[in-house]
Every structure is written in C-alpha cells, then in structure tokens.
Write an enzyme that holds these catalytic residues in place. Structure first.
Site, PDB file in Angstrom:
ATOM      1  N   ASP A 134       0.596  -1.036  -0.054  1.00  0.00           N
ATOM      2  CA  ASP A 134       0.428   0.500  -0.046  1.00  0.00           C
ATOM      3  C   ASP A 134       1.007   1.263   0.038  1.00  0.00           C
ATOM      4  OD1 ASP A 134      -1.660   1.848   0.274  1.00  0.00           O
ATOM      5  OD2 ASP A 134      -2.813   1.102   2.613  1.00  0.00           O
ATOM      6  N   SER A 135       1.341   1.266  -1.358  1.00  0.00           N
ATOM      7  CA  SER A 135       2.088   2.352  -0.957  1.00  0.00           C
ATOM      8  C   SER A 135       1.234   3.789  -2.350  1.00  0.00           C
ATOM      9  CB  SER A 135       3.812   1.988  -2.363  1.00  0.00           C
ATOM     10  OG  SER A 135       3.137   1.317  -3.422  1.00  0.00           O
ATOM     11  N   ASP A 149       3.242   7.281  -4.914  1.00  0.00           N
ATOM     12  CA  ASP A 149       3.019   7.158  -5.896  1.00  0.00           C
ATOM     13  C   ASP A 149       5.009   6.320  -6.524  1.00  0.00           C
ATOM     14  OD1 ASP A 149       0.473   7.109  -6.767  1.00  0.00           O
ATOM     15  OD2 ASP A 149       0.976   9.482  -6.521  1.00  0.00           O
TER      16      ASP A 149
END
Lengths: 492, 287
Positions: B155-156, B158
C-alpha cells in the site's frame, strides 16, 4: 594511511567562486552579443533551449574580457585555478575541458620527448597508452601484480618499481594510478621518494581519486605524497560536469608551469566551455567547504553496501581487508567493487542484468567483478535498490563457477614502440588469424577502458582467448578500427 | 475568501477541492504531509501534493486492497503490509479473526502519528495486538524474508518520492521470496488513464508478470484519485483470483462492506479493452 594529515587549512578564501560570480554578473547584464556562439543565449535554438534550459544556454558563452580566457588566463579563470590549486594542496592547477584524457596526455607530453622512457604499470587507461603514441615515448611496463583470488591487477609493488628504476636509470618519469579503477592504491609516498631520488618525475592518474583530497579516511593523494603532476577527474566522483578535469602541479614543477601550459594549448580547444569551467569552480568550492562531510557520508554508504552485499551470499564485495602493505597498499573505500565469480556469473553478466532487468547502471563489469561507484550524488534508496537487486539476481541465477577465466590481467609482450607500431604499415585481419602478429591498435572492454592489447604488443593466444570469452560474456569491446571488433589491425 | 486545494494530475489537468481549513502541515524526513478539511470529502490526507485518502471515499481503496485476496486464499494467517501508514488497510485486515499476525512496515512514523490524530476512523486498528508495527524502508525489510507470509500487501505512495523503490523489479523479486507457498501479493497498481500513471501501471505489470505465474489486475472507482479509475495487482504462484474465488467462505466471515461484494469480485477483473492493451502492450490511450 595513518601518515595522512587530518584536516588541511587553506591559504585562500575558499568561499569564493570567481567564475560563478562572473557568469552570474554576465547574465544579469543582458549583453547584446554579436559574437559566437551563434545560438546567442539560446534564442537561436529553441529546441535545445527547451531541452537543456534557458539558464544553461544563457551562460554557454565565448571568452571575453569579463570572463577571461582559458588559453591565457589573467582574470577570473586564473583566480579560480589558484583557488583549485589551494584546495587540492597543489602549487598550480589548470582547468581542463577536454577530459582527464587531456590531463593525462599533458602530463606525459610535458615530461617525455620522443624516445624517452617512462615507467608505468600496464593497467593504465587508454589515454596514457595513446599519449605514448603522441609523444613517441617508450613505455617500461611494470607488472602491476595480481590478486589471484579476485583476478584483478593491483597498483605495482614498491620493489617492482624500484627494480624498473634501477634497470632504467635514464627513464624520465614514473606514471601510476592512484587509485586503479578497482580502488587499489600503491604505496605512492615511497614510489615518489624512489623516483625523485633517481631524478625522475612522478605523474599520477587520479581520474578516480578526487575525493582523496578531502577526507582523512581515504588513501593519500598525489599532491600530499609529493608527486609532480596529477590528473584529477573532478567530474567522476566530485560532481562537476562530464569532461571537466583538473591538472595539478607539485611544487617542483612550478618552474615548468609555463611549458606545461604551452603543451596543454597544443591540443586543448580555444573555445573552452563555460559550462564545464563553471562546474569546476562550483565543485571545487563545494568540496573545499563540505568535502570532508560529503565523503564521510559516501564512505558510510559504500561500507554499508559492502557489508550487506557480503551477507547476501555468492558475492564478495572486497575492501580494506585485501590491503597487503605493498601492491595493494591502500583501498579507496568510496568504491564498491564486487567479485561475482563464486556465484557462477561474470561481472559482465551481472552488469547487464542490473541494467536490463533492474534499471540500475553500474560503472563496469569484467570477467569476475563489477564496480559500483558511490559518489557525492548517492542516496540511501539507491544503495538499497542495488543491494536488493543483487539479492534477487542471486536467487534467480546463482550457479557453480565452472570454466570461467580468472585473470583480468594479461602480461603484455612489447614487440615494438607503441608509436612505431601505430604509424606502421598495417593490414586488418580476422582476430583469430592475428596470433603472433604485432597489433597497431588498442582493444579493450569499455568501461573500464584499460587496453587488453595496445599498439606495439604481440597478439598472443592468451589475449585472443580473453577477447573471445569477454565477447561471449557480453562485454562491450572497443578500440579497433573495425566497429564490430571482428578484425584487428596488425603490422604488415 | 475561498481556499482551494489543487492536485496536479498532469501538467494540464488539476483536480481541486474547496477547503474549509488546513489542519496540519509538516515536512517529515521523507515527504511533505498535509491534512485539509474539505467541504465535499471531509478530511483529506495529502502527501507531496498528492491525495492519499479522503474520509468520504477511503473505504473503496481499503476494502479493495484487502478483501479480494481474502476471498481467494483459504487460510491467511500471517500478513505483511508495506506502507499503509494511514491504517486503512490495517483496519480492514483486523476484521478477520483468522489472521494471527500482521507486520506493518512503514517508512515514515509521522504518517502514522498524523493519521491517528486527524483520521481516527481510518487509523482505528493500531492498538490491535496482532500488529507488529515496524518503521523501516520496505525494500530493505523484504530483502531478508524467506517464505514467511500468506499475504503481502503493498500500500504505497506513487513511484515518485519515498515510494520509488516499491515499484522496482528487485522489490517484487524479494517480495516473492517472502511469500509462503500459496501466498498472494496485492499492490496498488496506479491508474490506467493519464500518461505518467499509465506508463507506470504498464511498467509494474511487465515486472510482476515476469515474476509470478499468475499476475492479474483489477480495478475500482475511486473518485479522488487521478481520473477516478484505479488499478490493483493480484499476484500468486498458486491461486487464480477468479477460478479460486470462494464466495461462500468469504460470506461466512459476515463482514459488512460498502464497496466490495462477491459479485463485484469477479467484475473487478474484467478490464476495459484499452486497459488490457496498456498492460500487455504498453499502448497508451491516445497512441
């Protein structure tokens, strides 16, 4: 390395950057130019200006009174050169815009006349070999010694240099790498002492040694060791623009400074780029003021990388533990050379995989190693990516090291003076038919650009099988007239 | 005075929200973090100028990044969550009693602090005792993994900024090494629409599809993300998200969701033609 001074104080005000200041003032004055370059602050080349930026083009200008002239500096360039000499502990410095190649050539051309002997290790850069052709000087090659486990050439043992000096008392100079591409340094102080005792000049290729001048934790620099001349690639690890370089003179060369300048002007452009010159000035200031801190960080990055890579298994990121007090006298901790052979991959292959699969470009790969250069511009995320990529490559590809060549250094057989061979009548033959002939050209993997074969050398079976293996392993070969490197020019 | 927050989707397209008040603004060691209270979307978490979540539509992203894999894998016990410092994905994971252990690796402690203070409904599960919260670089963390997790969620942010290394081949490669047999990797997969995002989506897919025997992409409509059309990646060397979808088992959990449901699970993998072309051939919408 314990002989090294901890902190150097400067004689001049290193916060100054005269070229930067002069160019900034030039830009503010909005001079109407009826001189070259024709793009006139970028207006005449919209696409280039968009690509490189208006600020950049606005200072791509010609020599003029307020900006001095590299050919004959009397103003801001002279002051910038004096500041650089002070920052590097040299008696005099020259700003160079034709690359460190031109600095190396200027060193040899300033000290050797046709027929003069120069003592050098064979693992010099092609620029030094080419200088032999230009000057018609004769090389006395010293075996650089070999680390048999890693397969890499080292930095020459003091004994070997001593022997060469004794056997060639008429030699004019001793040329050495500080460090080699792999970060290996010879005992430069002792070599300088021996050479000076015999009345020979010491010329140092410090293309990869800029940072030595700004950290007590790094090997001794040429100027500190008392060498006569040093070629320093400020752009390689210091942060200036590609192709900008410095030539440094030690105190004993000062009297010959004018002659050195004339030699430089034989081949240096008369339209020196102010982008390159200002990058030298700005970089010198940055390093003089913050170099110690910067390279502390760089060394930490590199040492961290070494430690983590060694924990991955399969790789050997070597460092100061290889130092042997002689031909591997000191190690440049900012370099990150990694031995890959235990994993069953050549350095060429790891170099290619890193670029193709991971978008990571390292400096070069050879048979058994690749080199990552850590410099002023590195960030933690980049080091992490390199380590993680190497870990992933290990998981994907590791095999047993079989049938791979070990040695990166082949003892040359010099059959003719380099210049004599270079200018001889020649013919081009398919490589495999060249055994026993004398080469008129260099052939090398680029990078690193250290000739496997140089003009005047005998083409041996060992050389041919190295070239074959290097090609099969994906190395980029260069140097020959034939762009495909299938044919070699040999003396007729 | 009218106050607007503008997110730059491209050089030529901005997305703007009318702001009641800016509640927080600080630069951490890694990024600029801001919280705005807006008229339409409630509180908004913005990092380096990009909207990460809004109170109003965050449920869509967080349900979709968690429940799809949970409806395929028969028994998720150990989960690694990389990023997700706002706590939204964690909140959804904590709804499953069968999960025994959740490791969360977030690079920026300030994100967690800010979420806890300003977004309590999102950051509601940080006290769950199954959680082991680690502040570390994700890439560095996964390097040491050896077949440990059933589910790994990326869940990063950009790929421009601190999240950069979480979109690399070396990261995915090391993640795959960290999965147990039958493990599933889920990642936020950027958007297929605007050029820069779309190129990144293609680049992610071309990397992951080389590493995993099954690499599939599913989509959701997230109003406050660029173009509103967002992608997720489903990767496994064992399970297929459609063939191995087990709606009965998932319905058995009795979870109440507002976006995800068992019908949508199948539909989410049915991609528009232009998105298929983008992923497999790299063709952009205006090519």
């Amino acid at each position: 390395m314990n002989e090294k001074e901890v902190t150097r104080s400067y004689n001049l005000d290193q916060t100054r950057a005269p070229l930067l200041q002069a160019l900034s003032e030039y830009r503010k004055k909005r001079v109407v130019s009826f001189d070259v370059p024709g793009h006139k602050q970028g207006r005449g080349n919209e696409e280039l200006t968009r690509f490189l930026g208006k600020d950049c083009l606005s200072v791509d200008v010609n020599s003029m009174k307020m900006l001095d002239n590299l050919i004959h500096p009397t103003g801001v360039i002279l002051e910038a050169e004096q500041l650089a000499a002070d920052a590097f502990g040299a008696a005099r410095s020259f700003f160079m815009v034709n690359g460190t190649t031109s600095s190396v050539q200027a060193m040899i051309m300033s000290t050797c006349l046709p027929g003069d002997k120069i003592i050098m290790p064979r693992n010099v850069h092609r620029s030094a070999v080419n200088a032999l052709v230009l000057t018609r000087a004769l090389p006395v090659y010293v075996d650089p010694s070999l680390d048999r486990e890693l397969g890499i050439p080292l930095g020459m043992s003091v004994d070997a240099v001593h022997r060469a000096i004794k056997e060639n008392p008429d030699a004019k100079a001793v040329f050495l790498n500080n460090p080699t591409y792999y970060g290996v340094c010879p005992n430069i102080k002792e070599i300088v002492r021996l050479a000076h005792e015999a009345g020979m000049r010491v010329l140092v290729d410090e293309a990869h040694g800029t940072h030595f001048y700004f950290s007590a934790e790094l090997p001794m620099s040429a100027m500190e060791a008392g060498a006569d001349m040093a070629a320093v690639s400020l752009h390689k690890t210091g942060g200036s623009l590609t192709q900008s370089s410095l030539l440094l003179l030690g105190p004993e060369m000062v009297e010959e400074g004018g002659y050195v300048h004339q030699i430089i002007n034989l081949t240096q452009t008369t339209s020196a780029s102010y982008l390159l010159l200002s990058s030298l000035d700005i970089t010198r200031r940055n390093l003089a003021l913050s170099g110690e801190e910067i390279y502390k960080r760089v060394i930490n990055f590199a040492n961290y990388g070494r430690c983590e890579i060694n924990e991955l298994g399969g790789y050997y990121a070597f460092g100061t533990e290889r130092c042997d007090g002689d031909a591997f006298y000191a190690f440049d901790s900012c370099k990150l050379p990694v031995h890959t052979r235990a994993m069953g991959l050549s350095g060429f292959e790891v170099y290619d995989i890193l670029r193709d699969d991971y978008n990571i470009q390292v400096e070069f790969g050879d048979m058994g190693n690749f080199l990552a250069i850590i410099s002023v511009g590195d960030r933690p995320v980049a080091i992490e990516r390199l380590i993680a990529a190497l870990g992933d490559i290990n998981t994907r590809f590791a095999s047993l090291p079989e049938g791979m060549l070990v040695n990166e250094y082949i003892e040359p057989v010099l059959a003719m003076a380099p210049a004599e061979a270079f200018y001889a009548n020649y013919e081009c033959l398919p490589l495999e038919e060249c055994a026993g002939r004398i080469s008129t050209e260099s052939i090398m993997c680029y990078p690193p650009g250290i000739p496997i074969l140089a003009p005047g050398e005998l083409v041996t079976d060992e050389v041919l099988s190295y070239i074959k293996e290097a090609k099969e392993r994906g190395s980029q070969m260069t140097g020959t007239e034939d762009p495909s490197v299938e044919n070699l020019c040999v003396v007729k | 005075m009218e106050l607007w927050f503008e997110e730059h989707n491209t050089d030529d397209v901005h997305f703007a929200l009318r702001v009641k008040k800016q509640l927080f603004s600080q630069k951490s060691d890694f990024q600029q973090i801001d919280i705005y209270d807006t008229y339409e979307f409630g509180r908004v978490l913005v990092m380096d100028g990009a909207i990460m979540l809004t109170e109003k539509d965050e449920f869509i992203y967080h349900e979709m990044i968690v429940h799809v894999a949970m409806a395929v894998h028969p028994e998720v016990k150990k989960v690694l969550l990389i990023g997700g410092g706002d706590g939204g994905a964690l909140r959804e994971l904590c709804r499953y009693p069968g999960i025994e252990q959740i490791e969360m690796v977030e690079i920026d402690p300030l994100v967690v602090d800010v979420a806890k203070e300003y977004l309590p409904a999102v950051a509601s599960a940080f006290s769950d005792e199954r959680l082991n919260l680690i502040f570390a670089d994700g890439l560095r963390y996964v390097r040491h993994l050896k077949r440990e997790y059933d589910l790994l969620i990326i869940d990063s942010t950009d790929p421009f900024g601190p999240g950069e290394s979480l979109f690399t081949r070396e990261f995915y490669g090391n993640c795959s090494k960290g999965l147990r047999e039958g493990g599933i990797l889920i990642n936020q997969h950027e958007s297929p629409y605007y050029k820069n995002d779309a190129q990144e989506a293609h680049s992610i897919f071309s990397k992951t599809s080389k590493i995993f025997s099954t690499a599939r992409v599913y989509q959701a409509h997230i109003p406050t993300y660029p173009s509103g059309h967002w992608l997720f990646g489903f990767m496994s060397n064992c399970w297929d998200p459609i063939k191995d979808h087990d709606p009965e088992r998932w319905e058995g959990f009795g979870l109440k969701t507002r976006y995800y449901n068992s019908d949508l699970h199948k539909g989410a993998f049915s991609l528009p033609t232009y998105v298929r072309e983008l992923l497999t051939e790299g063709r952009l919408i205006d090519d």
